[in-house]
Design a protein around this motif. Structure first.
Motif, PDB file in Angstrom:
ATOM      1  N   ARG A  69      -0.589 -18.412   9.057  1.00  6.19           N
ATOM      2  CA  ARG A  69      -0.531 -16.988   9.402  1.00  6.19           C
ATOM      3  C   ARG A  69      -1.425 -16.198   8.458  1.00  6.19           C
ATOM      4  O   ARG A  69      -1.632 -16.564   7.300  1.00  6.19           O
ATOM      5  N   ARG A  70      -1.929 -15.082   8.946  1.00  6.40           N
ATOM      6  CA  ARG A  70      -2.901 -14.306   8.171  1.00  6.40           C
ATOM      7  C   ARG A  70      -2.298 -13.746   6.886  1.00  6.40           C
ATOM      8  O   ARG A  70      -2.999 -13.506   5.908  1.00  6.40           O
ATOM      9  N   ASP A  71      -0.981 -13.517   6.888  1.00  4.90           N
ATOM     10  CA  ASP A  71      -0.353 -12.931   5.706  1.00  4.90           C
ATOM     11  C   ASP A  71       0.144 -13.979   4.718  1.00  4.90           C
ATOM     12  O   ASP A  71       0.809 -13.662   3.740  1.00  4.90           O
ATOM     13  N   VAL A  72      -0.161 -15.275   5.002  1.00  2.39           N
ATOM     14  CA  VAL A  72       0.282 -16.342   4.116  1.00  2.39           C
ATOM     15  C   VAL A  72      -0.932 -16.928   3.397  1.00  2.39           C
ATOM     16  O   VAL A  72      -1.897 -17.363   4.037  1.00  2.39           O
ATOM     17  N   VAL A  73      -0.865 -16.943   2.072  1.00  2.00           N
ATOM     18  CA  VAL A  73      -1.999 -17.417   1.282  1.00  2.00           C
ATOM     19  C   VAL A  73      -2.013 -18.935   1.195  1.00  2.00           C
ATOM     20  O   VAL A  73      -3.036 -19.593   1.419  1.00  2.00           O
ATOM     21  N   THR A  74      -0.875 -19.516   0.875  1.00  2.00           N
ATOM     22  CA  THR A  74      -0.791 -20.981   0.710  1.00  2.00           C
ATOM     23  C   THR A  74       0.325 -21.539   1.591  1.00  2.00           C
ATOM     24  O   THR A  74       1.457 -21.708   1.128  1.00  2.00           O
ATOM     25  N   PRO A  75       0.045 -21.818   2.844  1.00  2.00           N
ATOM     26  CA  PRO A  75       1.073 -22.421   3.709  1.00  2.00           C
ATOM     27  C   PRO A  75       1.398 -23.836   3.248  1.00  2.00           C
ATOM     28  O   PRO A  75       0.566 -24.525   2.648  1.00  2.00           O
ATOM     29  N   ASP A  76       2.608 -24.261   3.529  1.00  2.00           N
ATOM     30  CA  ASP A  76       3.069 -25.577   3.085  1.00  2.00           C
ATOM     31  C   ASP A  76       2.607 -26.644   4.088  1.00  2.00           C
ATOM     32  O   ASP A  76       3.372 -27.113   4.932  1.00  2.00           O
ATOM     33  N   THR A  77       1.347 -27.043   3.975  1.00  2.00           N
ATOM     34  CA  THR A  77       0.769 -27.987   4.924  1.00  2.00           C
ATOM     35  C   THR A  77       1.372 -29.377   4.783  1.00  2.00           C
ATOM     36  O   THR A  77       1.606 -30.068   5.779  1.00  2.00           O
ATOM     37  N   ARG A  78       1.611 -29.801   3.561  1.00  2.70           N
ATOM     38  CA  ARG A  78       2.131 -31.152   3.338  1.00  2.70           C
ATOM     39  C   ARG A  78       3.513 -31.320   3.954  1.00  2.70           C
ATOM     40  O   ARG A  78       3.803 -32.355   4.561  1.00  2.70           O
ATOM     41  N   LEU A  79       4.359 -30.319   3.799  1.00  2.00           N
ATOM     42  CA  LEU A  79       5.688 -30.411   4.405  1.00  2.00           C
ATOM     43  C   LEU A  79       5.596 -30.363   5.926  1.00  2.00           C
ATOM     44  O   LEU A  79       6.369 -31.028   6.626  1.00  2.00           O
TER      45      LEU A  79
END
Length: 517
Positions: A351-361
């Motif tokens: 999402r545009r308002d998320v800097v570091t999404p939890d990709t690994r999870l």
């Protein structure tokens, strides 16, 4: 031989005397000749006594005959045996006639039921076909689905008779006929995709069922085979994201068996008796074609599942994936992603308002959730695309804006350049039989993504085709127009997306499984 006035011989008179008695014979003659009134006074009493004496004489003679035979044991045994045989034959004939009548009545009743019900649809699929769980008519009405209380109602709704519905839905492990035409098309990623295209009569039934189900609400994440949505709307949700993650469901249609399809119809409120033929109409087993003694046979080699090529399959998969979509959308929201699904293609983007999404999870949880829904993530087709590389969703580039991959545009320009310089001979575009039809289709595809660029490409292909004697197919509306004004309308505009294949082929819409290459 002397005879009396009645014409009887002497022997016949003697036999009558032995049988009736002398007094009875004389009395009968006197009554006949008018010398005796049997109803008058003492005459009546004497007549009665003579008749009784005659009866007793006959009975005595019978008893004497039986007594004479008692000394012949073998004769008695044979007589008894003959009597028993005669009685047994009579009883056997009566039993046979009764059973035959009962058989005819049962056959007539069965034939009548077969005209009104589906009593058997093949081995392993006919359980509770007539006495299964009842449906929820109220739920069916609330969902706006047609009321189908019994098999007759289902057949009528599909425009079929009960025998016709039985023929279409019957499950045969070995058969000389098939309701599908099977062929393969190349996959974009290599290999071949098996297409099972239903024959017209079955296709009509599946199309009707699909029309019933297409009105049901779906999750907002679903974009495949949904009116008003397409690969463009699916990809547009992921434009300009820092990371895009794509998952692919392995063997999507083959993994959805007929029991799960029956469960979908039961969840919609239909009874088991109606859900069973509906599921059989929408599924088909993989078969192996073989020839024995010059006769072609279709032998089942797997369980029934949704065929890729049926108009009902994509609608059913969208309904089946409603819970999956809800769970994955919830996971995406929790981990900082947006989620969409196009058929078996699952896409997540930060999402545009998320800097570091939890990709690994995300990479860990998505296969677990998919697996709990009895589906499988393809282990070799998971892609994590970050901003520094090309990000592609359902065949479209989504890095900064929505667009067609550059290599496809370069290849298009190279083909156009060769046509201009050397002519169209020997050139092809994709799997299209006609070069200019293929180029026109690609230009219309680009127009669906980028209207300005697509409009210029459409004009270019028309001009190039006209220079080489090619006439573009006209949309059905233009073919049907009779007014001069309609005939002279400009053809520079591309057709609407939903009419794309109609425009290119002159009437036949593109099948949902015919993926653009």
């Amino acid at each position: 031989m002397s005879r009396d006035h009645e014409g009887r011989s002497r022997e016949e008179v003697r036999a009558a005397v032995r049988e009736e008695g002398m007094h009875k014979v004389i009395l009968d003659d006197m009554v006949r000749l008018g010398f005796w009134d049997p109803n008058g006074g003492q005459n009546a009493e004497y007549t009665t006594l003579v008749a009784e004496a005659s009866r007793l004489q006959r009975k005595l003679r019978q008893l004497q005959h039986e007594l004479a035979n008692t000394h012949d044991i073998e004769a008695m045994r044979q007589a008894a045996h003959k009597a028993r045989l005669k009685a047994a034959r009579a009883k056997r004939a009566e039993t046979k006639a009764r059973r035959e009548q009962a058989r005819k009545e049962r056959a007539a009743a069965w034939a009548l039921r077969k005209q009104k019900e589906l009593l058997y649809l093949g081995e392993g699929v006919s359980e509770q076909l007539t006495e299964g769980p009842s449906g929820d008519a109220g739920k069916v009405a609330r969902l706006g689905l047609p009321a189908l209380p019994d098999h007759a109602a289902l057949a009528n709704a599909l425009g079929e008779s009960i025998p016709g519905l039985r023929w279409l839905a019957f499950h045969r492990e070995v058969s000389r006929t098939s309701h599908y035409v099977r062929f393969t098309i190349p996959k974009k990623t290599g290999g071949e995709r098996l297409i099972s295209a239903p024959m017209p009569r079955l296709k009509a039934a599946q199309t009707t069922i699909a029309s019933w189900l297409s009105q049901l609400p779906l999750h907002d994440a679903a974009h495949g085979f949904v009116p008003g949505r397409s690969i463009v709307t699916n990809a547009a949700a992921h434009v300009g994201r820092s990371v895009v993650v794509n998952f692919d469901l392995q063997d999507f249609f083959p993994s959805i068996g007929w029991l799960r399809v029956r469960g979908i119809f039961e969840q919609l409120g239909y009874s088991r008796a109606v859900a069973t033929p509906l599921a059989l109409l929408c599924t088909e087993a993989d078969v192996e074609e073989m020839e024995v003694d010059g006769v072609r046979w279709f032998v089942q080699v797997g369980g029934r599942h949704l065929p890729q090529g049926s108009p009902a399959s994509p609608v059913l998969t969208n309904l089946l994936c409603r819970r999956l979509d809800a769970r994955l959308a919830g996971l995406a929201l929790r981990l900082g992603f947006d989620y969409t699904r196009y058929a078996d293609d699952l896409t997540f983007s930060a999402r545009r308002d998320v800097v570091t999404p939890d990709t690994r999870l995300l990479l860990k949880c998505v296969p677990q959730i998919v697996g709990s829904e009895d589906l499988t993530v393809h282990p070799k087709k998971t892609r994590v695309m970050r901003r520094g590389r090309r990000q592609e969703v359902t065949g479209l580039v989504v890095n900064e804006r929505l667009g067609v991959p550059r290599e496809q545009l370069r290849r298009y320009r190279a083909v156009v350049h060769k046509v201009r310089s050397k002519g169209p001979k020997g050139l092809r575009w994709g799997s299209a039989a006609d070069l200019f039809n293929g180029l026109m289709g690609f230009a219309a595809f680009v127009h669906m993504v980028d209207a300005d660029k697509g409009r210029a490409m459409l004009a270019e292909v028309r001009s190039l085709g006209a220079a080489h004697g090619w006439t573009p197919p006209r949309p059905p509306a233009a073919q049907a127009a009779t007014e001069p004004e309609a005939a002279t309308e400009s053809t520079d505009e591309a057709p609407a997306a939903e009419d794309l294949w109609t425009y290119l082929t002159g009437g036949e819409k593109k099948k949902w499984w015919q993926v653009w290459r």
